[in-house]
Design an enzyme around this catalytic site. Structure first.
Site, mmCIF file in Angstrom:
data_model
loop_
_atom_site.group_PDB
_atom_site.id
_atom_site.type_symbol
_atom_site.label_atom_id
_atom_site.label_comp_id
_atom_site.label_asym_id
_atom_site.label_seq_id
_atom_site.Cartn_x
_atom_site.Cartn_y
_atom_site.Cartn_z
ATOM 1 C CG HIS A 96 -2.183 1.080 1.241
ATOM 2 N ND1 HIS A 96 -2.085 2.167 1.474
ATOM 3 C CD2 HIS A 96 -3.276 0.597 0.527
ATOM 4 C CE1 HIS A 96 -3.171 2.814 1.108
ATOM 5 N NE2 HIS A 96 -3.956 1.826 0.827
ATOM 6 C CG ASP A 134 -8.796 -3.810 -2.513
ATOM 7 O OD1 ASP A 134 -9.715 -3.690 -2.070
ATOM 8 O OD2 ASP A 134 -7.871 -2.909 -3.057
HETATM 9 N N1 CMC Z 1 4.166 -7.554 -4.775
HETATM 10 C C1 CMC Z 1 5.612 -7.457 -5.081
HETATM 11 N N2 CMC Z 1 6.251 -6.518 -4.842
HETATM 12 C C2 CMC Z 1 5.842 -5.274 -4.548
HETATM 13 C C3 CMC Z 1 4.121 -5.359 -4.318
HETATM 14 C C4 CMC Z 1 3.358 -6.396 -4.661
HETATM 15 N N3 CMC Z 1 2.337 -6.358 -4.435
HETATM 16 N N4 CMC Z 1 4.064 -3.987 -4.029
HETATM 17 C C5 CMC Z 1 5.158 -3.401 -4.093
HETATM 18 N N5 CMC Z 1 6.011 -4.173 -4.502
HETATM 19 C C6 CMC Z 1 7.578 -3.610 -4.364
HETATM 20 C C7 CMC Z 1 7.805 -3.032 -5.500
HETATM 21 O O1 CMC Z 1 8.339 -3.926 -6.708
HETATM 22 C C8 CMC Z 1 9.134 -2.048 -5.016
HETATM 23 O O2 CMC Z 1 10.103 -2.754 -5.258
HETATM 24 P P1 CMC Z 1 11.860 -2.026 -5.381
HETATM 25 O O3 CMC Z 1 11.890 -1.152 -4.351
HETATM 26 O O4 CMC Z 1 12.752 -3.283 -5.321
HETATM 27 O O5 CMC Z 1 11.435 -1.694 -6.738
HETATM 28 C C9 CMC Z 1 8.825 -1.731 -3.734
HETATM 29 O O6 CMC Z 1 7.949 -2.921 -3.305
HETATM 30 C C10 CMC Z 1 7.932 -0.660 -3.351
HETATM 31 O O7 CMC Z 1 6.806 -0.637 -4.158
HETATM 32 P P2 CMC Z 1 6.328 1.022 -4.894
HETATM 33 O O8 CMC Z 1 5.524 0.329 -6.252
HETATM 34 O O9 CMC Z 1 7.068 1.830 -5.135
HETATM 35 O O10 CMC Z 1 5.237 1.124 -3.883
HETATM 36 P P3 CMC Z 1 3.904 1.992 -4.055
HETATM 37 O O11 CMC Z 1 3.750 2.559 -2.613
HETATM 38 O O12 CMC Z 1 4.120 3.131 -5.064
HETATM 39 O O13 CMC Z 1 3.011 1.090 -4.507
HETATM 40 C C11 CMC Z 1 0.849 -0.112 -4.468
HETATM 41 C C12 CMC Z 1 1.727 0.785 -3.705
HETATM 42 C C13 CMC Z 1 -0.265 -0.432 -4.054
HETATM 43 C C14 CMC Z 1 0.493 0.427 -6.034
HETATM 44 C C15 CMC Z 1 1.674 -1.377 -4.560
HETATM 45 O O14 CMC Z 1 2.187 -1.971 -3.685
HETATM 46 C C16 CMC Z 1 0.889 -2.583 -5.630
HETATM 47 O O15 CMC Z 1 0.826 -2.353 -6.920
HETATM 48 N N6 CMC Z 1 0.266 -3.475 -4.905
HETATM 49 C C17 CMC Z 1 -0.565 -4.621 -5.582
HETATM 50 C C18 CMC Z 1 -1.974 -3.704 -6.189
HETATM 51 C C19 CMC Z 1 -2.862 -3.527 -4.842
HETATM 52 O O16 CMC Z 1 -2.999 -4.579 -3.997
HETATM 53 N N7 CMC Z 1 -3.378 -2.477 -4.821
HETATM 54 C C20 CMC Z 1 -4.456 -2.080 -3.551
HETATM 55 C C21 CMC Z 1 -3.678 -0.906 -2.932
HETATM 56 S S1 CMC Z 1 -5.283 -0.974 -1.504
HETATM 57 C C22 CMC Z 1 -6.744 -0.450 -2.094
HETATM 58 C C23 CMC Z 1 -6.690 1.119 -2.044
HETATM 59 O O17 CMC Z 1 -6.500 1.766 -1.082
HETATM 60 O O18 CMC Z 1 -6.986 1.564 -3.458
#
Ligand code: CMC
Length: 427
Positions: free
Chosen positions: A305, A362
């Site tokens: 998240h 989710d």
């Molecule tokens: N599976 C594997 N690796 C992950 C995941 C995941 N679900 N989420 C983040 N990472 C890794 C990502 O690859 C990155 O690695 P590195 O630092 O080596 O590049 C690191 O963790 C940080 O990720 P980020 O994308 O910079 O983090 P963010 O805060 O920008 O993204 C997120 C948050 C929710 C978009 C992401 O965690 C994700 O895509 N999760 C899966 C989709 C999901 O479940 N979304 C629902 C969010 S909750 C509902 C809502 O409130 O809308």
């Protein structure tokens, strides 16, 4: 009193006021930064930027805290109802019994949609995604409710907010009914907000529909958990659309479009699809390995998240709700075992621990919605239905703020510098 923040930029030193909210990180007020320095700040994804002040929702991602108007989400989910939370978000305080009765009466009186709106549905393909229909139908509401589109009139703003909250279940249920070729059901105002939605979704005109109180309670709780979540992507979209003075129906349609994405509201659908694809606990390691592989774009849906770097407090309530629904309905779905084991394996895996990737709301909501009988394509539509409360409350807050301005982010331009046009025959 907080000291000003001092910035040193080449050739210029500047001091900027530090603002303090009631709780949470302080905020440096950089509104004059560009005028003072000729520079913009750079913050793609707004990870360090507060775009507004707001009194609705507070999140401490590190501690796993979520408060609506100060009340913890766990207490609201356990003890209140979705209508109470809607009232709270819109009106700043929890309602008295009389206030709640009046609010529910008002919402109930707005549950029907204009009869002509139903004809819009018939223009869609039967296999259209419900979110595609929701974007269209909610946007089209601007064409039907002209008497509540003057955003300068607080009374009209409140009527539009009530209409949106009241009609969203009707529109979501119609999207579902259309996809399965069953007749639309008119709302039944003797039922609760959530009971009415269940009936419009799963009932048929030929039979009496009995609302199951366990399902009604579970779904109401899911709505509470999704009611608002501070300045997330779709809420910021609603605010940005609304900042130009656009009408509330158009703004909420914009929010629905943004929510649809798999990184936001579409994650519950993606998470359940992923759990079904995994199918059995034996295949979990394969998917964990893929999620960790830098060359594989696969992510474990329902994990991680932007804000919560600790357990998502909504996920805790949701996990409990799954158990209740499964017990009440005597559901035996292998997807629940996959979910439980995947959670345990991921929570003990160094990659997920180091990156603070915990299950989000989710991860479990798809499992419970599927048990209730909703097809995956409806999950995000349910999220939109619940989040409409937060969207309209945030939109009202923004419009009533005298300091409100049209949103206009800046950019770091990296395109070509000025050059002369070359005639077609010379290229
Ligand atoms: N599976 C594997 N690796 C992950 C995941 C995941 N679900 N989420 C983040 N990472 C890794 C990502 O690859 C990155 O690695 P590195 O630092 O080596 O590049 C690191 O963790 C940080 O990720 P980020 O994308 O910079 O983090 P963010 O805060 O920008 O993204 C997120 C948050 C929710 C978009 C992401 O965690 C994700 O895509 N999760 C899966 C989709 C999901 O479940 N979304 C629902 C969010 S909750 C509902 C809502 O409130 O809308």
């Amino acid at each position: 009193m907080t000291d000003n923040a001092k910035f040193q930029v080449p050739g210029k030193d500047g001091e900027y006021p530090v603002l303090e909210g009631s709780v949470g990180p302080k905020v440096v007020d950089i509104r004059k930064f560009y005028a003072d320095t000729g520079m913009f700040t750079y913050d793609p994804g707004f990870t360090s930027t507060a775009s507004c002040d707001s009194g609705l929702t507070y999140i401490d991602g590190g501690e796993g805290v979520l408060l609506h108007r100060g009340y913890p989400i766990g207490q609201l989910a356990e003890q209140s109802s979705f209508m109470e939370v809607a009232y709270l978000l819109l009106n700043k305080e929890l309602p008295s019994k009389d206030e709640l009765d009046k609010f529910m009466w008002t919402i109930t009186r707005h549950t029907m949609v204009h009869e002509q709106l139903a004809t819009f549905f018939r223009g869609f393909r039967r296999d259209a995604h419900p979110m595609a229909i929701m974007c269209g139908a909610v946007g089209a509401m601007s064409a039907f409710y002209h008497d509540s589109t003057d955003i300068t009139d607080p009374q009209q703003r409140m009527i539009a907010s009530h209409r949106l909250i009241a009609k969203m279940p009707t529109i979501a249920a119609m999207a579902y009914k259309y996809s399965i070729g069953q007749p639309f059901l008119y709302p039944d105002n003797d039922l609760s907000y959530t009971g009415n939605f269940l009936r419009m979704t799963f009932g048929v005109p030929a039979e009496k529909y009995e609302v199951d109180p366990v399902i009604e309670k579970a779904l109401d709780r899911i709505f509470i958990l999704h009611a608002d979540h501070e300045q997330n992507a779709s809420t910021s979209t609603v605010r940005l659309a609304g900042s130009s003075g656009a009408n509330p129906f158009a703004c909420i349609a914009a929010g629905i479009a943004c929510l649809w994405g798999p990184a936001h509201g579409g994650a519950n659908e993606a998470a359940l699809n992923m759990l079904r694809e995994i199918g059995t606990p034996e295949r979990i390691p394969e998917y964990i390995a893929r999620a960790k592989n830098k060359d594989d774009p696969f992510r474990l849906m329902g994990f991680g998240h932007r804000v919560y770097k600790n357990y998502d407090p909504r996920a805790t309530v949701m996990q409990q709700t799954v158990r209740e629904v499964f017990k009440a309905m005597d559901v035996k779905d292998p997807v629940f075992d996959v979910a439980l084991q995947l959670e345990e394996i991921a929570l003990n895996d160094d990659y997920f621990v180091e990156k603070k990737l915990f299950p989000n709301v989710d991860f479990y909501s798809g499992v419970v919605l599927s048990a209730i009988g909703f097809p995956t394509a409806m999950f995000t539509a349910l999220f939109a239905l619940a989040r409409t409360v937060g969207w309209v409350a945030q939109w009202n807050e923004m419009i009533s703020d005298p300091a409100q301005k049209i949103g206009r982010p800046r950019q770091l331009y990296t395109g070509p510098t000025q050059r002369d046009y070359v005639a077609l025959d010379k290229r």
